[in-house]
Write an enzyme that holds these catalytic residues in place. Structure first.
Site, PDB file in Angstrom:
ATOM      1  N   GLN A  32      52.105  41.977  45.416  1.00 33.22           N
ATOM      2  CA  GLN A  32      51.961  40.528  43.809  1.00 33.22           C
ATOM      3  C   GLN A  32      53.332  41.985  43.296  1.00 33.22           C
ATOM      4  O   GLN A  32      54.074  41.676  42.598  1.00 33.22           O
ATOM      5  CB  GLN A  32      50.867  40.502  43.222  1.00 33.22           C
ATOM      6  CG  GLN A  32      50.023  39.411  43.921  1.00 33.22           C
ATOM      7  CD  GLN A  32      49.079  39.130  42.994  1.00 33.22           C
ATOM      8  OE1 GLN A  32      47.792  39.392  43.111  1.00 33.22           O
ATOM      9  NE2 GLN A  32      49.035  38.115  41.960  1.00 33.22           N
ATOM     10  N   ARG A  89      43.334  50.248  40.450  1.00 33.37           N
ATOM     11  CA  ARG A  89      42.931  49.616  41.735  1.00 33.37           C
ATOM     12  C   ARG A  89      43.642  49.112  42.523  1.00 33.37           C
ATOM     13  O   ARG A  89      44.405  48.546  41.814  1.00 33.37           O
ATOM     14  CB  ARG A  89      41.612  48.358  41.054  1.00 33.37           C
ATOM     15  CG  ARG A  89      41.632  47.817  42.388  1.00 33.37           C
ATOM     16  CD  ARG A  89      40.087  47.228  42.316  1.00 33.37           C
ATOM     17  NE  ARG A  89      40.480  45.427  41.789  1.00 33.37           N
ATOM     18  CZ  ARG A  89      41.691  44.113  42.121  1.00 33.37           C
ATOM     19  NH1 ARG A  89      41.376  44.548  43.420  1.00 33.37           N
ATOM     20  NH2 ARG A  89      42.013  43.444  41.682  1.00 33.37           N
ATOM     21  N   GLU A 178      38.004  38.997  46.430  1.00 32.62           N
ATOM     22  CA  GLU A 178      38.027  37.348  46.182  1.00 32.62           C
ATOM     23  C   GLU A 178      37.568  36.361  47.448  1.00 32.62           C
ATOM     24  O   GLU A 178      38.585  35.971  47.524  1.00 32.62           O
ATOM     25  CB  GLU A 178      38.975  36.853  45.154  1.00 32.62           C
ATOM     26  CG  GLU A 178      39.194  37.564  43.585  1.00 32.62           C
ATOM     27  CD  GLU A 178      39.923  37.269  42.954  1.00 32.62           C
ATOM     28  OE1 GLU A 178      40.296  37.444  41.572  1.00 32.62           O
ATOM     29  OE2 GLU A 178      41.460  36.227  43.450  1.00 32.62           O
ATOM     30  N   GLU A 360      38.364  42.317  37.679  1.00 37.71           N
ATOM     31  CA  GLU A 360      39.257  42.090  37.296  1.00 37.71           C
ATOM     32  C   GLU A 360      39.557  41.266  35.997  1.00 37.71           C
ATOM     33  O   GLU A 360      38.338  40.667  36.027  1.00 37.71           O
ATOM     34  CB  GLU A 360      40.392  41.116  37.757  1.00 37.71           C
ATOM     35  CG  GLU A 360      41.202  41.013  39.169  1.00 37.71           C
ATOM     36  CD  GLU A 360      41.845  40.403  39.690  1.00 37.71           C
ATOM     37  OE1 GLU A 360      42.099  39.136  39.299  1.00 37.71           O
ATOM     38  OE2 GLU A 360      42.372  40.860  41.136  1.00 37.71           O
ATOM     39  N   TRP A 410      43.760  42.939  33.880  1.00 44.21           N
ATOM     40  CA  TRP A 410      44.210  42.795  35.590  1.00 44.21           C
ATOM     41  C   TRP A 410      45.785  42.185  34.576  1.00 44.21           C
ATOM     42  O   TRP A 410      44.821  41.021  33.456  1.00 44.21           O
ATOM     43  CB  TRP A 410      43.733  41.523  35.976  1.00 44.21           C
ATOM     44  CG  TRP A 410      45.076  40.396  37.115  1.00 44.21           C
ATOM     45  CD1 TRP A 410      45.899  39.795  36.417  1.00 44.21           C
ATOM     46  CD2 TRP A 410      45.015  41.464  37.898  1.00 44.21           C
ATOM     47  NE1 TRP A 410      46.911  39.447  38.090  1.00 44.21           N
ATOM     48  CE2 TRP A 410      46.507  39.911  38.372  1.00 44.21           C
ATOM     49  CE3 TRP A 410      44.810  42.112  38.998  1.00 44.21           C
ATOM     50  CZ2 TRP A 410      46.821  40.802  40.001  1.00 44.21           C
ATOM     51  CZ3 TRP A 410      45.225  42.266  40.603  1.00 44.21           C
ATOM     52  CH2 TRP A 410      46.746  41.828  40.993  1.00 44.21           C
ATOM     53  N   GLU A 417      53.007  36.014  41.425  1.00 42.22           N
ATOM     54  CA  GLU A 417      51.061  35.629  40.914  1.00 42.22           C
ATOM     55  C   GLU A 417      51.405  34.252  42.075  1.00 42.22           C
ATOM     56  O   GLU A 417      51.144  32.977  40.991  1.00 42.22           O
ATOM     57  CB  GLU A 417      50.893  35.002  39.526  1.00 42.22           C
ATOM     58  CG  GLU A 417      50.621  35.894  38.774  1.00 42.22           C
ATOM     59  CD  GLU A 417      49.212  36.886  38.687  1.00 42.22           C
ATOM     60  OE1 GLU A 417      48.097  35.809  39.581  1.00 42.22           O
ATOM     61  OE2 GLU A 417      48.911  37.800  38.187  1.00 42.22           O
ATOM     62  N   TRP A 418      51.198  34.285  42.802  1.00 45.80           N
ATOM     63  CA  TRP A 418      50.582  33.440  44.019  1.00 45.80           C
ATOM     64  C   TRP A 418      51.581  32.432  44.086  1.00 45.80           C
ATOM     65  O   TRP A 418      52.645  32.167  44.371  1.00 45.80           O
ATOM     66  CB  TRP A 418      48.976  33.677  44.081  1.00 45.80           C
ATOM     67  CG  TRP A 418      49.081  34.993  43.918  1.00 45.80           C
ATOM     68  CD1 TRP A 418      48.324  35.362  43.681  1.00 45.80           C
ATOM     69  CD2 TRP A 418      48.711  35.663  45.913  1.00 45.80           C
ATOM     70  NE1 TRP A 418      47.629  36.690  43.822  1.00 45.80           N
ATOM     71  CE2 TRP A 418      48.052  37.282  45.350  1.00 45.80           C
ATOM     72  CE3 TRP A 418      49.581  35.515  46.519  1.00 45.80           C
ATOM     73  CZ2 TRP A 418      48.329  38.380  45.874  1.00 45.80           C
ATOM     74  CZ3 TRP A 418      50.047  37.200  47.666  1.00 45.80           C
ATOM     75  CH2 TRP A 418      48.666  37.900  47.036  1.00 45.80           C
TER      76      TRP A 418
END
Length: 457
Positions: A32, A89, A178, A360, A410, A417-418
């Site tokens: 990302q 992270r 996730e 997150e 986050w 964002e995907w």
């Protein structure tokens, strides 16, 4: 007389009702933010492939440059230091260090993370390394990806490479980020790479990812002295759309696929009863012991509840339902339920009895609501309100006994964002994707104030 501002991190934490060693951090992921997808020997990932497909990303964009963190990481560490976080992270890009997923390593890729880790430590920021944040090397997907039982071995070998290289400096490791999202959306609902819609593929992916997690835990435990090991789960309470009876069964099955099929086997040693018969054909003798390995903490990613409805056209007969319109925030586009965050924290604590880190939590905004004004100020008041309400709910959970040890926003940066591309901004820092210029948003100042004890959230 004004109440004095606490002077030390332990004092600040105590004033907020938190542990003296409470960790404040920010999160990102490699795909990302890094960009540089074809530089210095990096191989393609399944998300590079996804970005090339028509309709693969809503705005037709890609992560070829993203935030250009690969070249601007020094600036980004300086921003973290300015905000005052104690931990970062991030994830390692598997195809950057192993371009084909296994076999020959890429020295330039390994060197990049050496530089990043060393600079974080020099800045007084603890590196939290996540091994997998969805960027499976395309070469491994060509061999079956997570539908292949061999994937557990591929992941173990990759984990060993990372542990040996960075374990002298990194002690906080997460195996996966996730699990439920990339398996459900990658193998049953085609919203993510690799975009398969097949029940058997989904079930195999679930079980093999669980095996990979267990193998990864064992590798990290063996190779990194004093390692603190966990896994990161996106957990959202699932509710039937409209509270209607016909959607109850759909909500129960989605809840199992979303919240149960990874936490339960990894921590409790069994799959949820509702899915046992589905997964049983893929479970070999000894598998559950390989999956249920001792970990030190559990990571929670949380944004809000999920609504399910019956949809016979989908792989599992359920679809994503609509939230109550009255609960949807006009700027954010989804419902805001801090009380559900508190409920999830307490549920996680009571069921699994592990220390919890919120790895997150954050607030997206449309591109139009997260841009600098004429004076260069990004007045993201909606994000400040969100973070204030959710950190209060978090502290309420602690007051009721939740063993919570850290909170990561986050995200540090607006990023790719995907499937939604660049249409949604989550960052504490605004990124101009044309120039790469970074601008601290007002929410970054608010978070800095919370960390410093200048306000109580």
């Amino acid at each position: 007389m004004a109440e004095p501002t606490p002077s030390t991190p332990a004092d600040i934490a105590q004033a907020l009702g938190l542990r003296p060693d409470f960790v404040w951090g920010v999160s990102t992921s490699a795909f990302q933010v890094e960009g540089a997808v074809a530089e210095d020997g990096r191989g393609p990932s399944i998300w590079d492939t996804r970005c090339k497909l028509k309709g693969g990303v809503a705005d037709g964009s890609n992560a070829d440059i993203a935030c250009d963190h690969y070249h601007r990481w020094r600036d980004d560490i300086a921003l973290m230091k300015q905000i005052g976080v104690g931990a970062y992270r991030f994830s390692v890009a598997w195809p950057r260090v192993l371009p084909r997923g296994k076999g020959a390593v890429n020295p330039a890729g390994l060197d990049f993370y050496d530089r990043l880790i060393d600079a974080l430590l020099e800045a007084g920021i603890e590196p939290w390394l996540c091994l997998y944040h969805w960027d499976l090397p395309q070469a491994l997907d060509d061999l079956g990806g997570w539908t292949s039982r061999d994937s557990a071995g591929w992941f173990a070998d990759y984990a060993a490479l990372i542990a040996k290289r960075y374990g002298d400096r990194v002690k906080r490791f997460a195996t996966f980020n996730e699990f439920s999202v990339f398996t459900l959306f990658g193998y049953a609902i085609p919203w993510a790479a690799p975009g398969i819609t097949d029940r058997a593929a989904h079930l195999r992916a679930i079980h093999h990812v669980n095996l990979a997690h267990g193998a990864g835990v064992d590798v990290l435990r063996d190779l990194v002295p004093n390692a603190s090991i966990g896994a990161i789960h996106n957990r959202q309470i699932v509710r039937p759309e409209g509270g209607r009876e016909e959607n109850v069964a759909a909500a129960r099955l989605l809840d199992a696929h979303w919240n149960g099929v990874f936490c339960d086997p990894q921590i409790l040693g069994h799959y949820p009863e509702i899915v046992c018969s589905d997964i049983e054909p893929y479970v070999l003798p000894g598998d559950m012991a390989r999956i249920c390995r001792p970990t030190d903490w559990i990571g929670l990613n949380h944004y809000g509840p999920i609504y399910a409805r019956v949809d016979p056209t989908t792989t599992w007969g359920y679809g994503w339902g609509d939230a109550p319109e009255s609960a949807t925030h006009p700027e954010v586009g989804w419902p805001i339920f801090p009380e559900v965050f508190k409920e999830e924290l307490l549920t996680l604590h009571r069921r699994y009895r592990l220390p919890i880190f919120v790895t997150e939590n954050g607030c997206g905004g449309g591109a139009g609501s997260d841009i600098p004004d004429a004076d260069g100020i990004v007045a993201d008041t909606h994000r400040i309100a969100y973070l204030r309400d959710f950190t209060r709910a978090m502290r309420d959970a602690v007051a009721e006994g939740c063993d919570l040890r850290g909170y990561f926003v986050w995200s540090l940066l607006d990023n790719f964002e995907w499937g939604s591309g660049y249409g949604t901004r989550f960052g504490l820092v605004h990124v101009d994707f044309e120039t790469g210029t970074r601008t601290l948003k007002q929410s970054a100042g608010w978070y800095r104030g919370l960390i410093r004890g200048e306000h109580r959230g």
